[in-house]
Design an enzyme around this catalytic site. Structure first.
Site, mmCIF file in Angstrom:
data_model
loop_
_atom_site.group_PDB
_atom_site.id
_atom_site.type_symbol
_atom_site.label_atom_id
_atom_site.label_comp_id
_atom_site.label_asym_id
_atom_site.label_seq_id
_atom_site.Cartn_x
_atom_site.Cartn_y
_atom_site.Cartn_z
ATOM 1 N N ASN A 88 68.033 2.879 3.821
ATOM 2 C CA ASN A 88 68.375 4.090 3.065
ATOM 3 C C ASN A 88 69.866 4.004 2.782
ATOM 4 O O ASN A 88 70.678 4.242 3.666
ATOM 5 C CB ASN A 88 68.052 5.335 3.905
ATOM 6 C CG ASN A 88 68.581 6.609 3.264
ATOM 7 O OD1 ASN A 88 68.902 6.630 2.074
ATOM 8 N ND2 ASN A 88 68.694 7.673 4.053
ATOM 9 N N HIS B 247 64.384 13.894 4.113
ATOM 10 C CA HIS B 247 65.477 13.384 4.957
ATOM 11 C C HIS B 247 66.280 14.583 5.482
ATOM 12 O O HIS B 247 66.456 15.577 4.772
ATOM 13 C CB HIS B 247 66.369 12.441 4.145
ATOM 14 C CG HIS B 247 67.340 11.697 5.012
ATOM 15 N ND1 HIS B 247 68.497 12.269 5.490
ATOM 16 C CD2 HIS B 247 67.293 10.444 5.524
ATOM 17 C CE1 HIS B 247 69.134 11.383 6.244
ATOM 18 N NE2 HIS B 247 68.425 10.264 6.288
ATOM 19 N N LYS C 278 71.652 5.842 1.019
ATOM 20 C CA LYS C 278 72.277 7.149 0.776
ATOM 21 C C LYS C 278 73.143 7.061 -0.497
ATOM 22 O O LYS C 278 72.821 6.293 -1.397
ATOM 23 C CB LYS C 278 73.097 7.595 1.982
ATOM 24 C CG LYS C 278 72.326 7.448 3.296
ATOM 25 C CD LYS C 278 72.957 8.198 4.410
ATOM 26 C CE LYS C 278 72.297 7.813 5.724
ATOM 27 N NZ LYS C 278 72.536 8.794 6.754
ATOM 28 N N SER D 150 71.008 5.462 13.775
ATOM 29 C CA SER D 150 71.933 4.458 14.329
ATOM 30 C C SER D 150 71.219 3.227 14.870
ATOM 31 O O SER D 150 71.602 2.680 15.895
ATOM 32 C CB SER D 150 72.838 5.102 15.390
ATOM 33 O OG SER D 150 73.592 6.152 14.817
ATOM 34 N N GLU E 116 63.478 10.794 12.927
ATOM 35 C CA GLU E 116 64.924 10.628 12.881
ATOM 36 C C GLU E 116 65.593 11.813 13.569
ATOM 37 O O GLU E 116 65.805 12.862 12.944
ATOM 38 C CB GLU E 116 65.404 10.573 11.428
ATOM 39 C CG GLU E 116 64.828 9.422 10.627
ATOM 40 C CD GLU E 116 65.762 8.990 9.509
ATOM 41 O OE1 GLU E 116 66.108 7.810 9.483
ATOM 42 O OE2 GLU E 116 66.168 9.833 8.693
ATOM 43 N N GLU F 144 69.298 15.112 5.739
ATOM 44 C CA GLU F 144 70.444 15.506 4.900
ATOM 45 C C GLU F 144 69.981 16.373 3.733
ATOM 46 O O GLU F 144 70.694 17.276 3.302
ATOM 47 C CB GLU F 144 71.191 14.242 4.428
ATOM 48 C CG GLU F 144 71.938 13.601 5.595
ATOM 49 C CD GLU F 144 72.155 12.109 5.478
ATOM 50 O OE1 GLU F 144 72.002 11.543 4.388
ATOM 51 O OE2 GLU F 144 72.479 11.494 6.524
ATOM 52 N N GLY G 262 73.780 8.452 11.766
ATOM 53 C CA GLY G 262 75.167 8.197 11.364
ATOM 54 C C GLY G 262 76.187 8.516 12.437
ATOM 55 O O GLY G 262 77.382 8.576 12.164
HETATM 56 C C1 PEP Z 1 69.237 7.557 7.876
HETATM 57 O O1 PEP Z 1 70.044 8.001 7.087
HETATM 58 O O2 PEP Z 1 68.022 7.667 7.631
HETATM 59 C C2 PEP Z 1 69.725 6.888 9.082
HETATM 60 C C3 PEP Z 1 68.885 6.561 10.012
HETATM 61 O O3 PEP Z 1 71.084 6.645 9.134
HETATM 62 P P1 PEP Z 1 71.860 5.753 10.237
HETATM 63 O O4 PEP Z 1 71.070 4.500 10.457
HETATM 64 O O5 PEP Z 1 73.200 5.497 9.639
HETATM 65 O O6 PEP Z 1 71.926 6.581 11.484
#
Ligand code: PEP
Length: 250
Positions: free
Chosen positions: A9, A95, A11, A212, A167, A97, A173
């Protein structure tokens, strides 16, 4: 046996130039990724470029969001048919976000899941709790509510056409990964809840972990029985890191 899936992803990151370099790097390192499925979810405006670069490769591509509506006066929105026009296989829906910064409700996310499915896209449904919710001990309640919105709208069988990504919001992040045990607990809960309604759907459901994930922690996470791969943010912006995770899933 469920096929592992690693989906990047990106973003709101990248440029024409950096995406070209990133995809060249990923393609060059894919020869030993023979078992895991791999996909990248790009900013909408770059999807045609991604399609040009990935057509004929083993890597699929998709969007990061989509409208629940099919067409019409929805300024700024992208329809499922448009993603299909540019060869997308996947689209991320819900997601955290989008839920947090764009006020997307469980019901809207469920409608997006339904729209994606109706168009023949594979929706990647993101679910997960905030740190506050984890500390309150309501992780399962939150995840169940997010899952149930889709099940109520579409029926449990619809999950056979999608992917779930657990998630934890506090791990996205932040560099703070859920431990393999913490992640497995929630993945097991999700599969168990689906199994109460349909054992076959539960058995086939790919449940990805996101938050992460890096080459250094991916193998341990994906080794857990109910973790079928990863949804990768930051590490998907480096060909080396992304490939490291793909190899771990493989
Ligand atoms: C995500 O945005 O779906 C995500 C898992 O981000 P990150 O791997 O940076 O934590």
């Amino acid at each position: 046996m469920r096929q592992p899936l690693v989906a990047g992803n990106w973003k709101m990151n990248g440029s024409l130039e950096s995406i070209g370099v990133l995809l060249d790097g990923i393609k060059a390192g894919m020869e030993d990724v023979t078992k895991a499925a791999v996909a990248v979810c790009a900013p909408a405006i770059y999807i045609p470029t991604v399609q040009q670069q990935l057509q004929g490769s083993a890597i699929a591509w998709g969007g990061q969001d989509v409208s629940a509506e099919s067409a019409g006066a929805y300024t700024g929105e992208i329809a499922t048919s448009m993603l299909k026009d540019f060869g997308c296989t996947y689209v991320i829906v819900g997601h955290s976000e989008r839920r947090a910064y764009h006020g997307e409700s469980d019901q809207l996310v469920a409608r997006k899941f339904a729209a994606a499915r109706a168009a023949g896209l594979v929706p990647i449904l993101c679910v997960g709790e905030t740190l506050e919710e984890r500390e309150q001990g309501i992780t399962e309640q939150v995840v169940a509510r997010q899952m149930d919105a889709v099940i109520e709208l579409e029926g449990v069988a619809a999950l056979a056409d999608g992917v779930v990504a657990y998630e934890p919001v506090w791990a996205i992040g932040t560099g703070k990964t859920a431990t393999p045990e913490q992640a497995q607990d929630v993945h097991g809960f999700i599969r168990g809840r689906v199994a109460e309604l349909d054992g076959g759907v539960a058995e086939g459901l790919q449940i990805l972990y996101g938050g992460s994930m890096k080459p250094g922690n991916a193998a341990e996470l994906i080794a857990k029985p109910d973790i079928d791969g990863g949804l990768i943010g930051g590490a998907a912006l480096s060909a080396e890191d992304f490939l490291g995770i793909c190899r771990a899933a493989n």
